[in-house]
Design an enzyme around this catalytic site. Structure first.
Site, PDB file in Angstrom:
ATOM      1  N   GLY A   1      20.905  22.615  30.779  1.00 52.28           N
ATOM      2  CA  GLY A   1      21.212  23.624  29.731  1.00 52.28           C
ATOM      3  C   GLY A   1      20.696  24.628  29.370  1.00 52.28           C
TER       4      GLY A   1
ATOM      5  N   ASP B   1      18.662  26.574  27.534  1.00 54.44           N
ATOM      6  CA  ASP B   1      17.442  26.209  26.939  1.00 54.44           C
ATOM      7  C   ASP B   1      16.575  26.044  27.124  1.00 54.44           C
ATOM      8  OD1 ASP B   1      18.733  24.446  26.872  1.00 54.44           O
ATOM      9  OD2 ASP B   1      18.074  23.555  24.477  1.00 54.44           O
TER      10      ASP B   1
END
Length: 241
Positions: free
Chosen positions: A98, A100
């Site tokens: 991911g 993030d």
């Protein structure tokens, strides 16, 4: 130049407006409310450029990009990379990590050159381990308390849960309270055990995410509220941490 940074997570869209590293304004909305009208209401238009990253669905990212296009703001999407400076992605398929979490590791690498475990306590709880040499060694992903309680409510009859902040974490006196308190305890003690294990293995700990502050305070470790946005700014070359 003033820059707008946007992080679209699973639950919230977080943003901040900054100039030469100084944060002028910041805010967040729930992604379930994400539409052009909401963006018009909250995002500042006085930006020379926008940088954004998303772990949500494509429509959410397209909505943010469309807002920037309408405002004539140059728009740059940030995605997960194989490497950045001396930080290397440890996933066999780079893009499965991911963005993030990648950005949080980018920021963590600027906070410390020691081996570090980056813990993000959001909708899901993730732990990413980075060696002192900057190699991402692997991860744990576990559901947060809200996701666990949602799964239990969905797959079990006669459980009606209204999600709200827990007033305490004592055993519940109704089924809904028992589910919420039990899931909170599972998530809380799971994270604490993994953090203590990482500390025993010599990792420095950095926590972020909405549920991370309480754990950071309990364990006496560092909490950085906007670690993901810090990593985005760093990767985009907007300032030094």
């Amino acid at each position: 130049m003033t820059d707008l940074l946007v992080d679209i997570g699973n639950t919230r869209l977080k943003w901040r407006l900054q100039q030469q590293g100084a944060v002028h304004r910041s805010g967040a909305i729930l992604v379930r409310d994400l539409n052009m009208a909401q963006l018009q209401a909250i995002l500042p238009e006085a930006a020379g450029a926008m940088y954004w990253a998303s772990v949500g669905d494509d429509a959410q990212g397209l909505c943010v990009a469309a807002w920037a296009h309408e405002k004539n703001i140059p728009c740059h999407q940030i995605t997960t990379q194989d490497c950045w400076q001396d930080l290397t992605n440890g996933y066999q398929q780079t893009q499965q990590l991911g963005v993030d979490r990648w950005l949080a590791m980018v920021a963590a690498r600027q906070h410390t050159r020691n081996a570090v475990c980056v813990v993000d306590c959001g909708s899901a709880i993730t732990l990413d381990y980075v060696s002192a040499q900057g190699h991402h060694e692997g991860s744990y992903i576990i559901p947060g308390a809200r996701l666990m309680s949602q799964a239990l409510a969905r797959d079990t009859a006669q459980i009606n849960i209204t999600h709200r902040a827990l007033e305490n974490i004592h055993p519940g006196t109704s089924t809904a309270q028992a589910v919420l308190a039990g899931c909170f305890q599972m998530a809380h003690y799971g994270v604490c055990a993994l953090v203590r294990e990482a500390q025993g293995q010599g990792y420095e700990i950095l926590l972020c995410g909405g549920d991370g502050l309480a754990i950071a305070n309990e364990l006496g470790v560092t909490y950085v509220e906007q670690l993901v946005l810090d990593g985005m700014a760093q990767l985009a070359g907007l300032h030094q941490l």
